[in-house]
Write an enzyme that holds these catalytic residues in place. Sequence first.
Site, PDB file in Angstrom:
ATOM      1  N   GLY A 126       0.846  -1.192   0.000  1.00 10.05           N
ATOM      2  CA  GLY A 126       0.000   0.000   0.000  1.00 10.05           C
ATOM      3  C   GLY A 126       0.875   1.233   0.000  1.00 10.05           C
ATOM      4  O   GLY A 126       2.106   1.137   0.035  1.00 10.05           O
ATOM      5  N   ARG A 158       1.585   5.599   4.888  1.00 10.35           N
ATOM      6  CA  ARG A 158       0.552   5.885   5.893  1.00 10.35           C
ATOM      7  C   ARG A 158      -0.820   5.321   5.528  1.00 10.35           C
ATOM      8  O   ARG A 158      -1.855   5.877   5.878  1.00 10.35           O
ATOM      9  CB  ARG A 158       0.449   7.397   6.140  1.00 10.35           C
ATOM     10  CG  ARG A 158       1.678   7.988   6.778  1.00 10.35           C
ATOM     11  CD  ARG A 158       1.765   7.462   8.202  1.00 10.35           C
ATOM     12  NE  ARG A 158       2.924   7.998   8.876  1.00 10.35           N
ATOM     13  CZ  ARG A 158       3.816   7.246   9.508  1.00 10.35           C
ATOM     14  NH1 ARG A 158       3.691   5.950   9.506  1.00 10.35           N
ATOM     15  NH2 ARG A 158       4.820   7.779  10.135  1.00 10.35           N
ATOM     16  N   LYS A 166      -0.812  -0.174   6.381  1.00  8.42           N
ATOM     17  CA  LYS A 166      -0.329  -1.525   6.042  1.00  8.42           C
ATOM     18  C   LYS A 166       0.428  -2.186   7.182  1.00  8.42           C
ATOM     19  O   LYS A 166       0.257  -3.383   7.411  1.00  8.42           O
ATOM     20  CB  LYS A 166       0.481  -1.507   4.745  1.00  8.42           C
ATOM     21  CG  LYS A 166       1.716  -0.677   4.747  1.00  8.42           C
ATOM     22  CD  LYS A 166       2.285  -0.526   3.344  1.00  8.42           C
ATOM     23  CE  LYS A 166       3.424   0.452   3.358  1.00  8.42           C
ATOM     24  NZ  LYS A 166       3.046   1.797   3.747  1.00  8.42           N
ATOM     25  N   SER A 167       1.248  -1.458   7.925  1.00  9.27           N
ATOM     26  CA  SER A 167       1.990  -2.070   9.043  1.00  9.27           C
ATOM     27  C   SER A 167       1.037  -2.514  10.142  1.00  9.27           C
ATOM     28  O   SER A 167       1.166  -3.618  10.680  1.00  9.27           O
ATOM     29  CB  SER A 167       3.021  -1.091   9.610  1.00  9.27           C
ATOM     30  OG  SER A 167       4.056  -0.890   8.688  1.00  9.27           O
ATOM     31  N   HIS A 201       6.718   2.190  16.493  1.00 11.40           N
ATOM     32  CA  HIS A 201       6.459   0.798  16.129  1.00 11.40           C
ATOM     33  C   HIS A 201       6.790  -0.139  17.300  1.00 11.40           C
ATOM     34  O   HIS A 201       6.042  -1.079  17.579  1.00 11.40           O
ATOM     35  CB  HIS A 201       7.273   0.394  14.889  1.00 11.40           C
ATOM     36  CG  HIS A 201       6.619   0.773  13.602  1.00 11.40           C
ATOM     37  ND1 HIS A 201       5.729  -0.032  12.949  1.00 11.40           N
ATOM     38  CD2 HIS A 201       6.725   1.899  12.846  1.00 11.40           C
ATOM     39  CE1 HIS A 201       5.309   0.557  11.849  1.00 11.40           C
ATOM     40  NE2 HIS A 201       5.902   1.734  11.765  1.00 11.40           N
ATOM     41  N   ARG A 202       7.888   0.119  17.991  1.00 10.59           N
ATOM     42  CA  ARG A 202       8.256  -0.721  19.143  1.00 10.59           C
ATOM     43  C   ARG A 202       7.192  -0.633  20.238  1.00 10.59           C
ATOM     44  O   ARG A 202       6.839  -1.641  20.847  1.00 10.59           O
ATOM     45  CB  ARG A 202       9.619  -0.307  19.692  1.00 10.59           C
ATOM     46  CG  ARG A 202      10.766  -0.788  18.858  1.00 10.59           C
ATOM     47  CD  ARG A 202      12.096  -0.413  19.483  1.00 10.59           C
ATOM     48  NE  ARG A 202      13.192  -0.882  18.651  1.00 10.59           N
ATOM     49  CZ  ARG A 202      14.338  -0.255  18.525  1.00 10.59           C
ATOM     50  NH1 ARG A 202      14.585   0.852  19.197  1.00 10.59           N
ATOM     51  NH2 ARG A 202      15.269  -0.753  17.742  1.00 10.59           N
ATOM     52  N   ARG A 258       4.158  -2.770  19.757  1.00  8.39           N
ATOM     53  CA  ARG A 258       4.357  -4.205  19.976  1.00  8.39           C
ATOM     54  C   ARG A 258       4.706  -4.550  21.417  1.00  8.39           C
ATOM     55  O   ARG A 258       4.733  -5.725  21.772  1.00  8.39           O
ATOM     56  CB  ARG A 258       5.471  -4.715  19.061  1.00  8.39           C
ATOM     57  CG  ARG A 258       5.184  -4.624  17.607  1.00  8.39           C
ATOM     58  CD  ARG A 258       6.264  -5.294  16.778  1.00  8.39           C
ATOM     59  NE  ARG A 258       7.611  -4.919  17.135  1.00  8.39           N
ATOM     60  CZ  ARG A 258       8.270  -3.870  16.667  1.00  8.39           C
ATOM     61  NH1 ARG A 258       7.686  -3.058  15.826  1.00  8.39           N
ATOM     62  NH2 ARG A 258       9.508  -3.618  17.023  1.00  8.39           N
ATOM     63  N   GLU A 316      16.764  -7.184  14.116  1.00 11.53           N
ATOM     64  CA  GLU A 316      17.056  -6.169  13.114  1.00 11.53           C
ATOM     65  C   GLU A 316      17.799  -6.794  11.935  1.00 11.53           C
ATOM     66  O   GLU A 316      18.735  -7.563  12.121  1.00 11.53           O
ATOM     67  CB  GLU A 316      17.856  -5.040  13.742  1.00 11.53           C
ATOM     68  CG  GLU A 316      17.043  -4.346  14.824  1.00 11.53           C
ATOM     69  CD  GLU A 316      17.667  -3.073  15.334  1.00 11.53           C
ATOM     70  OE1 GLU A 316      18.654  -2.598  14.748  1.00 11.53           O
ATOM     71  OE2 GLU A 316      17.150  -2.557  16.338  1.00 11.53           O
ATOM     72  N   ASP A 369       9.083  -5.828   8.261  1.00 13.33           N
ATOM     73  CA  ASP A 369       8.631  -4.454   8.053  1.00 13.33           C
ATOM     74  C   ASP A 369       9.854  -3.571   7.886  1.00 13.33           C
ATOM     75  O   ASP A 369      10.514  -3.252   8.864  1.00 13.33           O
ATOM     76  CB  ASP A 369       7.778  -4.000   9.225  1.00 13.33           C
ATOM     77  CG  ASP A 369       6.916  -2.779   8.913  1.00 13.33           C
ATOM     78  OD1 ASP A 369       7.005  -2.252   7.793  1.00 13.33           O
ATOM     79  OD2 ASP A 369       6.164  -2.357   9.799  1.00 13.33           O
TER      80      ASP A 369
END
Length: 169
Positions: free
Chosen positions: A9, A12, A15-16, A50-51, A54, A63, A84
Amino acid sequence: MTRVILITGGARSGKSRHAECRARALPGGRVYIATAEAHDDEMRGRIAKHRAQRAGDGWTTVEAPLDLVAVLARTDGEGVRLVDCLTLWLSNLLLAERDWEPEAARLVEALRRQSDPVVLVSNEVGMGIVPENALARSFRDAQGWLNQRVADVADEVEFVVAGLPLRVK
């Protein structure tokens, strides 16, 4: 059982977030394979966000800014892996002056061999105007070819727009 899921996609598009939901719905452990490198404060902020999303949700983070294939091999058997994202991985390869095509071929072969599911996030960058410079056009073309190759081997492909997933394959 679905082995490879590609979520693509625009920037923004959600998608993530959608990929994380798909990964959470699969049984077993969860490994987040992060390809981003924090070269500036803005990227450090994105990575931190992002961290935080989760945190406490059973994710192990690994990584892999360049050697994605080795990380996929090493983590197979640990549960679903969420990559990702392929766009940043491709950018990292190009910035490191590595030939992306053999790396893409290695990735496709590795995806065919996975026993645990892999959810991959990738940007769709070819839907806008043609970039004015050769570097940007080269990147756009490489991203398009990479997405096609991964989509070909994927069991499922979803395109996310405005936070809504559309099933493509």
